[in-house]
Design an enzyme around this catalytic site. Structure first.
Site, short mmCIF file in Angstrom:
data_model
loop_
_atom_site.label_atom_id
_atom_site.label_comp_id
_atom_site.label_asym_id
_atom_site.label_seq_id
_atom_site.Cartn_x
_atom_site.Cartn_y
_atom_site.Cartn_z
N ASP A 502 55.29 67.41 1.72
CA ASP A 502 53.88 65.96 1.25
C ASP A 502 52.69 66.36 2.31
O ASP A 502 52.99 67.43 3.33
CB ASP A 502 54.68 64.35 2.73
N GLU A 505 47.82 68.47 0.84
CA GLU A 505 46.54 68.97 -0.71
C GLU A 505 46.28 69.71 -0.17
O GLU A 505 45.61 69.99 -0.74
CB GLU A 505 45.75 67.82 -0.58
#
Length: 928
Positions: A502, A505
């Site tokens: 997670d 990005e």
């Protein structure tokens, strides 16, 4: 099928296997060559490609020639994308200025026809195809524009055209995809396309050879190629465009002057925002069931403008223009051609297709154990229990809290003994604030030089959950080895079965770094696409950060892909079994290493509805293992919403209920008994269909077939299917029509032409078939029902009977649902292996079974027996046949009469009880 004839159901077992292996290679490229420039003026709205002539230009005005501005407003291509320009500033760019009554929509400043651009030299043959040089005599308004561009044209296959535009004078970052699926030699005579070139100003046209339709036409606006601004526009063959994810959209994109930005961002799904992944690929549905796709292989920030002409403009702020055009000719062929470039998806472990349960807020092992036990007590299937970051000691990954999770290893082993699996979260941010010698991942990372550095060569420090953090550079081979060592050490203590990556990005709670970012053209480029936060470094790292291959400016969108590759490889080496990785950030090719979920969706009906196009889009992007957080992640669900979401989620390829810690509980057992019964029914239906779903993943892995499939993929000539995204298919056989509105107890569902049989209804008995000519039908949908229909001509393999894990469900008897066509035929298949071992298809360690139903005497079928060991001990317990016109006089199984069979004259369904070994060839016959 006529009266008095016999119908035969039979099995074909084969062990044919083909080798399929892909390796990932990271190619070293030098960073972009750029000069420093002043920081962008805060008063500029969007960039600084060129100023208003009254303020910045001393050049002689270059007004367009007469008639060059006479075009319809919807056909205008924006010449002032970076800022508002006065008429003088616009015309000083050599562009047209024509105000309109409304500010939104068509641009006021736009390119004239035949805007001065690059001139194309002669095409010359090369070993790979053809090449040409493009030269620009008249500069545009762009800073640091390339006066010369090199064009290379190649064709990997008859259905794929590949064009690259590069700057021959400097080494710019290029995305180097690994060797994907081998492609055949291009044969110009077999090519599905023809290509035409306009030499001055340069442009090209791609036509479909079969009908002359224009697929691309880039002569509509100029090619622009500068250091940090690359632009290419094209007319589109139709307005039916899908792709260009990840965004919160319908399946068909809105072409009414829409801007989409591809820049990975930690951003909960909502409209007009760049989300977690970037996929610069789109598909266009043409007329007559044809389709094509276009892929821009570029990892820099990209903005895509859509306009109602229909037309599209790419703007990338770095790299090269590396363009692939896929000619199909049908939608499924387009996806296969695309995946031949980016790679076919991985084969998931069988258990990963079961039900997963997670919450940020399971704060102890006692709580986690209690949740799993309550699921078991309430007889809800649960294959995988998860923990969010609650498990970690001071939020540091590769640790577990000694007080709240002191018995974590024992808990995982207990789950394993019950046939369950265990997954936990693994964020990439490595805590950098622990005292030296107290946190091995950071200490070892320092020694091995694995972290991303800032522009001055020091470790870049950001902020995530544990506080100050460093970020691994997964483009560095040493980082991947260190990452595997960290996972190996943790796995020796806590034998996790998969990893959830997670915040990759990568996300950071400070902009750029704890020390800010230097003023440079990387941090403030001449043009910034419309990103959330306004700057590229918003919510992430500095663009000037240094990685092994290049700057973060070039590599940001690939961070999740590189982490997924490293994690997949590490798990494969450590566990020796099929890896399971779930990633939030994504980029083309990630489906080879990971599944994806759609992030922090809200618990509301709109998010439920938009989860369907999100899942379908990822299928187009080569990521079939995808789903949304069932019942929503953010906010409080309601009982009705959660029931409907569990029903829909039962048909996500990846199914996980995940909840944020401030919210009300949403585990299935917390609701009322009627709601629990509806959820349990949906879960049991999913588990019964897992053999069919697993077979669909086999086809995705070996031939790039889609799993969750838009209707237009299967029915491309049906105009009514073009925009449907409230329903979807599993493969070509099952049509899923969920309820998506609060309070609804019926729904209008589109059934394409043919006969459709209800798989089940509230009383678990088949309903009357729908003989559709392609129409919407009003279907009953009480709260305990999701409508699922089987398409005529297909056989669905199932395993029936309640089971709490896939370990148990895989031992259940098989059951065949046979949906006869009007001609009395049906076909289905089953891929079966141990569900966990590596490369079973590639090494031939599997069974592939074909089921064929047809009329004896009209078709002769032989049944060679192959490798059947994987099915030893499993039986065919029965079948139900839809479309039997009259009661059977008798039923034979391998020549012996069967006593246990029934027939319903109202629904034309015959059910047969059996006990036939699945590892042997069998036949079932009945006489009418």
């Amino acid at each position: 099928m006529g009266h008095g004839s016999n119908l035969t159901a039979a099995v074909l077992v084969s062990a044919l296997a083909a080798c399929w292996f892909i390796s990932l290679l990271w190619a070293h490229q030098a960073p972009l060559v750029r000069s420093d420039c002043a920081k962008r003026n805060a008063t500029e709205a969007h960039g600084r490609l060129g100023g208003d002539a009254a303020e910045t230009s001393s050049e002689e005005t270059r007004r367009p020639r007469d008639g060059a501005c006479a075009m319809a407003p919807e056909s205008r291509f924006d010449c002032a994308r970076d800022r508002l320009l006065s008429q003088r500033g616009c015309e000083d760019r050599g562009c047209c200025y024509a105000p309109l009554p409304h500010s939104a929509g068509p641009p006021w400043c736009f390119y004239p026809t035949l805007y001065p651009g690059y001139r194309m030299g002669p095409l010359t043959p090369t070993a790979r195809g053809q090449e040409a040089t493009l030269t620009r005599a008249t500069p545009s308004h762009l800073p640091r524009e390339m006066s010369t561009v090199h064009l290379e044209v190649t064709g990997g296959t008859a259905g794929c055209l590949h064009l690259t535009f590069k700057d021959p004078s400097s080494q710019r970052y290029e995305v180097k995809l690994p060797a994907a699926v081998p492609q055949g030699e291009d044969d110009a005579q077999d090519a599905l396309y023809s290509t035409e070139y306009q030499s001055d100003p340069f442009g090209f046209i791609v036509r479909r050879r079969s009908n002359g339709r224009v697929i691309m036409n880039t002569t509509v606006a100029p090619l622009l190629f500068a250091d940090q601004y690359l632009q290419l526009s094209t007319a589109l063959a139709s307005s039916l465009v899908s792709g260009l994810g990840e965004h919160y959209t319908s399946l068909l994109l809105d072409l009414n002057w829409t801007s989409l930005t591809l820049w990975n961002r930690n951003m909960a799904p909502h409209a007009d925002a760049n989300l977690y992944g970037s996929h610069p690929f789109y598909m266009v549905q043409e007329e007559d069931g044809l389709a094509h796709g276009v892929f821009l292989l570029n990892s820099n920030a990209i903005e895509v403008m859509l306009q109602p002409t229909p037309a599209l403009t790419w703007v990338a702020i770095g790299g090269i223009l590396d363009l692939y055009v896929f000619l199909g000719p049908d939608p499924q062929s387009v996806i296969r051609q695309y995946l031949q470039v980016i790679g076919y998806p991985m084969m998931p472990p069988y258990w990963s297709l079961g039900f997963h349960l997670c919450r940020w807020g399971y704060t102890t092992t006692l709580t986690t154990r209690h949740v799993a036990q309550r699921m078991h007590n309430a007889t809800f299937p649960l294959d995988v229990q998860w923990n969010d970051l609650d498990y970690a000691n001071k939020d540091r990954v590769f640790t577990f809290d000694p007080w709240r999770f002191g018995d974590l290893p024992e808990m995982v082993e207990d789950f394993h003994e019950r046939g369950m699996k265990y997954i936990l979260i693994l964020d990439p941010g490595i805590s950098s604030s622990s005292p030296p010698g107290t946190y091995s991942p950071f200490d070892e990372g320092l020694k091995r030089d694995v972290f991303i550095k800032n522009a001055t060569g020091h470790i870049l420090i950001g902020k995530v959950w544990p506080g100050q953090t460093a970020f691994p550079d997964f483009t560095n081979p040493e980082t991947r080895r260190w990452w595997e060592d960290c996972i190996r050490d943790f796995h020796s203590k806590v034998p996790v079965d998969g990893l959830w990556i997670d915040m990759n990005e990568p996300a950071s709670f400070v902009q750029g770094s704890a020390e800010g970012c230097p003023a440079s053209d990387l941090e403030n480029p001449p043009y910034t696409p419309k990103v959330v936060g306004g700057q590229l470094s918003s919510g992430t790292l500095c663009m000037s950060a240094q990685q092994k291959l290049s700057t973060h400016y070039d590599l940001h969108n690939m961070y999740g892909l590189t982490e997924a590759y490293a994690t997949h490889s590490a798990l494969m080496n450590i566990r020796g079994q099929r890896p399971f990785v779930l990633s939030r950030s994504s980029f083309p090719g990630i489906g080879r290493f990971s599944g994806v979920w759609t992030g922090d969706v809200g618990s509301d009906w709109e998010q439920l509805r938009y989860s369907i196009p999100a899942v379908l889009q990822f299928g187009l992007f080569g990521v079939p293992l995808v789903g949304a957080d069932v019942c929503g992640f953010g906010g409080n669900t309601t009982e009705e919403l959660c029931v409907r979401w569990m029903q829909l989620g039962a048909f996500y390829p990846f199914m996980r209920n995940h909840n944020d810690k401030p919210n009300a509980p949403q585990e299935p057992y917390v609701f009322g008994q009627k709601a629990q019964a509806a959820m349990r029914s949906a879960l049991n239906l999913r588990y019964s269909l897992l053999p069919f779903l697993y077979t669909l993943f086999h086809h995705a892995h070996t031939s790039a077939a889609t799993v969750a499939r838009p209707l237009f993929m299967e029915f491309p000539t049906d105009d009514n299917c073009q925009a449907v995204d409230r329903q979807f298919l599993w493969g070509s056989s099952l049509l899923i029509s969920p309820v998506l509105e609060q309070g609804a107890v019926e729904l209008a569902a589109y059934l394409p032409s043919g006969t459709w049989y209800s798989l089940h209804n509230v009383s678990q008995t088949p309903m009357h078939p729908f003989y559709s000519k392609g129409r919407y039908s009003l279907l009953p949908a009480p709260l305990d029902t999701i409508n699922v229909h089987v398409r005529e001509g297909h056989i669905i393999p199932q395993q029936v009977g309640p089971a709490l894990t896939t370990v148990a469900s895989r031992r259940k008897p098989f059951f065949l649902t046979v949906a006869l066509s009007a001609g009395g035929w049906a076909w289905g298949d089953l891929f079966w292996d141990d569900g966990d071992k590596l490369h079973t298809f590639e090494t031939g360690h599997y069974c592939y079974v074909t089921f064929t139903a047809g009329q004896v005497g009209k078709r002769r079928v032989t049944f060679p027996l192959g490798m059947n060991w994987a099915l030893d001990g499993l039986v065919l317990g029965g079948l139900q046949v839809f479309g039997v016109p009259s009661p059977p006089r008798y039923v034979l199984a391998n020549g012996d009469k069967v006593k246990d069979f029934t027939y319903r004259s109202d629904t034309k369904v015959s059910s047969v009880g059996l006990a036939l070994p699945m590892s042997e060839v069998f036949s079932v016959q009945w006489a009418l």
